[in-house]
Design a protein around this motif. Structure first.
Motif, PDB file in Angstrom:
ATOM      1  N   CYS A  20       0.860  -1.177   0.000  1.00 43.25           N
ATOM      2  CA  CYS A  20       0.000   0.000   0.000  1.00 43.25           C
ATOM      3  C   CYS A  20       0.901   1.233   0.000  1.00 43.25           C
ATOM      4  O   CYS A  20       2.040   1.178   0.474  1.00 43.25           O
ATOM      5  N   ALA A  21       0.406   2.335  -0.533  1.00 43.44           N
ATOM      6  CA  ALA A  21       1.218   3.549  -0.631  1.00 43.44           C
ATOM      7  C   ALA A  21       1.287   4.336   0.671  1.00 43.44           C
ATOM      8  O   ALA A  21       2.048   5.300   0.779  1.00 43.44           O
ATOM      9  N   VAL A  22       0.494   3.947   1.663  1.00 41.37           N
ATOM     10  CA  VAL A  22       0.548   4.603   2.975  1.00 41.37           C
ATOM     11  C   VAL A  22       0.514   3.556   4.077  1.00 41.37           C
ATOM     12  O   VAL A  22       0.017   2.449   3.889  1.00 41.37           O
ATOM     13  N   SER A  23       1.040   3.936   5.218  1.00 42.84           N
ATOM     14  CA  SER A  23       0.924   3.140   6.443  1.00 42.84           C
ATOM     15  C   SER A  23       0.103   3.946   7.436  1.00 42.84           C
ATOM     16  O   SER A  23      -0.185   5.126   7.201  1.00 42.84           O
ATOM     17  N   VAL A  24      -0.241   3.344   8.537  1.00 42.44           N
ATOM     18  CA  VAL A  24      -0.973   4.075   9.567  1.00 42.44           C
ATOM     19  C   VAL A  24      -0.143   5.259  10.062  1.00 42.44           C
ATOM     20  O   VAL A  24      -0.644   6.371  10.259  1.00 42.44           O
ATOM     21  N   SER A  25       1.163   5.032  10.214  1.00 47.31           N
ATOM     22  CA  SER A  25       2.054   6.089  10.689  1.00 47.31           C
ATOM     23  C   SER A  25       2.100   7.269   9.718  1.00 47.31           C
ATOM     24  O   SER A  25       2.031   8.428  10.139  1.00 47.31           O
ATOM     25  N   SER A  26       2.208   6.991   8.413  1.00 46.94           N
ATOM     26  CA  SER A  26       2.294   8.092   7.449  1.00 46.94           C
ATOM     27  C   SER A  26       0.969   8.844   7.340  1.00 46.94           C
ATOM     28  O   SER A  26       0.952  10.064   7.153  1.00 46.94           O
ATOM     29  N   LYS A  32      -1.915  15.213  10.614  1.00 48.31           N
ATOM     30  CA  LYS A  32      -1.407  16.199  11.571  1.00 48.31           C
ATOM     31  C   LYS A  32      -0.993  17.493  10.868  1.00 48.31           C
ATOM     32  O   LYS A  32      -1.043  18.576  11.459  1.00 48.31           O
ATOM     33  N   ARG A  33      -0.592  17.386   9.593  1.00 50.30           N
ATOM     34  CA  ARG A  33      -0.193  18.566   8.818  1.00 50.30           C
ATOM     35  C   ARG A  33      -1.390  19.277   8.203  1.00 50.30           C
ATOM     36  O   ARG A  33      -1.242  20.266   7.486  1.00 50.30           O
ATOM     37  N   GLY A  34      -2.586  18.765   8.472  1.00 50.59           N
ATOM     38  CA  GLY A  34      -3.788  19.381   7.930  1.00 50.59           C
ATOM     39  C   GLY A  34      -4.204  18.852   6.577  1.00 50.59           C
ATOM     40  O   GLY A  34      -5.070  19.417   5.900  1.00 50.59           O
ATOM     41  N   ILE A  35      -3.617  17.738   6.155  1.00 50.02           N
ATOM     42  CA  ILE A  35      -3.925  17.130   4.858  1.00 50.02           C
ATOM     43  C   ILE A  35      -5.103  16.173   5.008  1.00 50.02           C
ATOM     44  O   ILE A  35      -5.166  15.389   5.952  1.00 50.02           O
ATOM     45  N   THR A  36      -6.044  16.233   4.081  1.00 47.46           N
ATOM     46  CA  THR A  36      -7.158  15.283   4.046  1.00 47.46           C
ATOM     47  C   THR A  36      -6.687  14.020   3.331  1.00 47.46           C
ATOM     48  O   THR A  36      -6.220  14.085   2.187  1.00 47.46           O
ATOM     49  N   ALA A 333       5.890   3.781   2.286  1.00 48.42           N
ATOM     50  CA  ALA A 333       5.079   4.869   2.832  1.00 48.42           C
ATOM     51  C   ALA A 333       5.961   5.950   3.451  1.00 48.42           C
ATOM     52  O   ALA A 333       5.693   7.151   3.313  1.00 48.42           O
ATOM     53  N   ASN A 334       7.028   5.545   4.140  1.00 49.73           N
ATOM     54  CA  ASN A 334       7.967   6.518   4.714  1.00 49.73           C
ATOM     55  C   ASN A 334       8.682   7.310   3.624  1.00 49.73           C
ATOM     56  O   ASN A 334       8.877   8.525   3.751  1.00 49.73           O
ATOM     57  N   ASN A 335       9.092   6.617   2.554  1.00 53.43           N
ATOM     58  CA  ASN A 335       9.730   7.305   1.437  1.00 53.43           C
ATOM     59  C   ASN A 335       8.805   8.364   0.842  1.00 53.43           C
ATOM     60  O   ASN A 335       9.231   9.499   0.559  1.00 53.43           O
ATOM     61  N   LEU A 336       7.541   8.001   0.636  1.00 57.04           N
ATOM     62  CA  LEU A 336       6.588   8.952   0.056  1.00 57.04           C
ATOM     63  C   LEU A 336       6.306  10.106   1.010  1.00 57.04           C
ATOM     64  O   LEU A 336       6.198  11.262   0.572  1.00 57.04           O
ATOM     65  N   TYR A 337       6.192   9.806   2.298  1.00 58.93           N
ATOM     66  CA  TYR A 337       5.959  10.894   3.248  1.00 58.93           C
ATOM     67  C   TYR A 337       7.154  11.855   3.264  1.00 58.93           C
ATOM     68  O   TYR A 337       6.974  13.080   3.311  1.00 58.93           O
ATOM     69  N   ASN A 338       8.357  11.303   3.242  1.00 54.55           N
ATOM     70  CA  ASN A 338       9.552  12.157   3.225  1.00 54.55           C
ATOM     71  C   ASN A 338       9.595  13.044   1.986  1.00 54.55           C
ATOM     72  O   ASN A 338      10.037  14.192   2.043  1.00 54.55           O
ATOM     73  N   LEU A 339       9.122  12.501   0.864  1.00 50.15           N
ATOM     74  CA  LEU A 339       9.043  13.289  -0.370  1.00 50.15           C
ATOM     75  C   LEU A 339       8.037  14.432  -0.211  1.00 50.15           C
ATOM     76  O   LEU A 339       8.325  15.585  -0.550  1.00 50.15           O
ATOM     77  N   LEU A 340       6.868  14.097   0.310  1.00 49.46           N
ATOM     78  CA  LEU A 340       5.845  15.124   0.539  1.00 49.46           C
ATOM     79  C   LEU A 340       6.332  16.172   1.539  1.00 49.46           C
ATOM     80  O   LEU A 340       6.150  17.377   1.346  1.00 49.46           O
ATOM     81  N   ASP A 341       6.954  15.699   2.595  1.00 51.73           N
ATOM     82  CA  ASP A 341       7.429  16.595   3.644  1.00 51.73           C
ATOM     83  C   ASP A 341       8.462  17.589   3.105  1.00 51.73           C
ATOM     84  O   ASP A 341       8.484  18.760   3.508  1.00 51.73           O
ATOM     85  N   GLU A 342       9.303  17.115   2.198  1.00 45.84           N
ATOM     86  CA  GLU A 342      10.350  17.962   1.628  1.00 45.84           C
ATOM     87  C   GLU A 342       9.779  19.139   0.849  1.00 45.84           C
ATOM     88  O   GLU A 342      10.351  20.239   0.840  1.00 45.84           O
TER      89      GLU A 342
END
Length: 383
Positions: A20-26, A32-36, A333-342
């Motif tokens: 899956c492209a996301v985990s519960v953590s991501s 938390k960042r206000g993203i739906t 999921a962590n890789n994708l979150y890090n990309l978004l976060d950047e």
């Protein structure tokens, strides 16, 4: 900003995607960042994440996501979305996933025509800054581990040396071709399991890494070789390939397990082992062809299947990280979150698409109705 994750866990060309492209953590971090965050029903089921877990993390779970597709700002995928999916996305929507762009010209051109911004995770540069978002390396490291474990399961003998009342069992001999991310992890895993490990790579620069993991580096003089700026091995000439195969033949014939990990960025993988060489191996030996689904390193390997060639078990499953789908999902999921976060700007609540940024310039392949990656455009001209 609205991010959508679809359920990819259905059979497609004989393959069922478990990641899956996301985990519960991501999901928690994005909310938390206000993203739906909208997750399609069952998207995480095969990787150990039930719908309820995503709901508890602050996401929304929907069964039918057609309406969400039409107003999503970002679609996070594991694999390239089908035409039935990307045709529903609004113009300027951002698609992030494994697009396989060098071999999906028609799909890439269609997404450009739809004015979608497409980010191919395979194209993320291998730089220090981009390391935390390098999904290709994350999945390759899991593949190296999985291939050793699968080989051990199919081998009719054990890997470590064992002293028993009936005598001493010698350690299995493992030969690994290619000492990139997957190869190095395979070396480390096989060594931990007690095998006698030898490895070869066209890049002499990796010999120290192989030896630091306890493996022996097979030195073959095939003339000038090297690696690209992104750390990939350069393609060999036909003469070099022949010298390489001739020199490797003895090592292959003497091995219980051979693992091939040779893949070329944007090109079909080279054939490294012929049926004639397989015939020199002991019956019951195992060969793992990491590149089977993209062309194959081993003659006679069958994509997605286990084959027997001249008494040798040749395994070409592909999608190797699927065997450890939970960890594969977490890492991706962590890789994708890090990309978004950047590139996510909290003030404007938008993904900042700065095409002058070296990371985005490399991995964004379509934008504003055009194919934007120069390497990709050059490759398409030669098709």
């Amino acid at each position: 900003m609205k991010i959508l994750i679809l359920n990819e866990g259905f059979e497609k060309q004989g393959h069922i995607e478990k990641r899956c492209a996301v985990s519960v953590s991501s999901v928690k971090r994005m909310v938390k960042r206000g993203i739906t965050v909208v997750v399609q029903q069952g998207a995480g089921a095969l990787s150990g994440y039930p719908d309820e877990a995503f709901i508890e993390a602050g996401g929304t779970v929907q069964q039918n996501c057609d309406a969400d597709l039409q107003d999503a700002d970002i679609l996070l995928c594991v694999n390239r979305p089908d035409e039935s999916v990307y045709t529903l996305l609004k113009a300027q929507a951002l698609v992030i996933g494994h697009i396989d762009p060098f071999f999906q010209k028609q799909a890439v051109e269609a997404m450009a025509k739809r004015r979608l911004t497409t980010l191919s995770v395979e194209m993320i540069p291998r730089s220090s800054r981009a390391q935390k978002m390098d999904a290709l390396s994350s999945q390759a490291s899991l593949a190296g581990y999985v291939m050793v474990m699968q080989a051990a399961n199919h081998l009719p003998s054990i890997l470590p040396m064992m002293m028993t009342p009936s005598g001493t069992i010698k350690p299995a001999k493992v030969f690994i071709i290619g000492a990139g991310v997957a190869g190095l992890q395979a070396i480390a895993t096989a060594k931990r399991l007690g095998a006698n490990v030898t490895a070869y790579d066209t890049r002499d620069v990796v010999a120290e890494q192989v030896e630091s993991l306890g493996g022996k580096f097979l030195k073959i003089d095939i003339g000038e070789t090297g690696q690209t700026k992104d750390g990939y091995a350069k393609e060999l000439t036909d003469e070099q390939k022949q010298k390489q195969q001739d020199a490797q033949r003895d090592a292959i014939a003497d091995s219980d397990i051979v693992i091939t990990t040779a893949q070329l960025f944007g090109r079909r993988p080279p054939q490294l082992i012929s049926k004639e060489t397989l015939a020199l191996m002991r019956p019951g030996s195992v060969v793992m062809d990491m590149a089977a689904t993209s062309g194959g390193n081993v003659e006679g390997s069958v994509p997605g299947q286990v084959a027997t060639v001249n008494g040798v078990t040749v395994i070409g499953y592909g999608n190797w990280s699927q065997f450890v789908a939970k960890d594969a999902t977490d890492m991706y999921a962590n890789n994708l979150y890090n990309l978004l976060d950047e590139f996510y700007d909290d003030e404007s609540a938008q993904f900042t698409l700065n095409m002058d940024d070296e990371i985005l310039a490399g991995c964004v392949i379509t934008h504003d109705g055009e194919i934007t990656n120069g390497m990709l455009k050059q490759a398409y001209q030669g098709v």
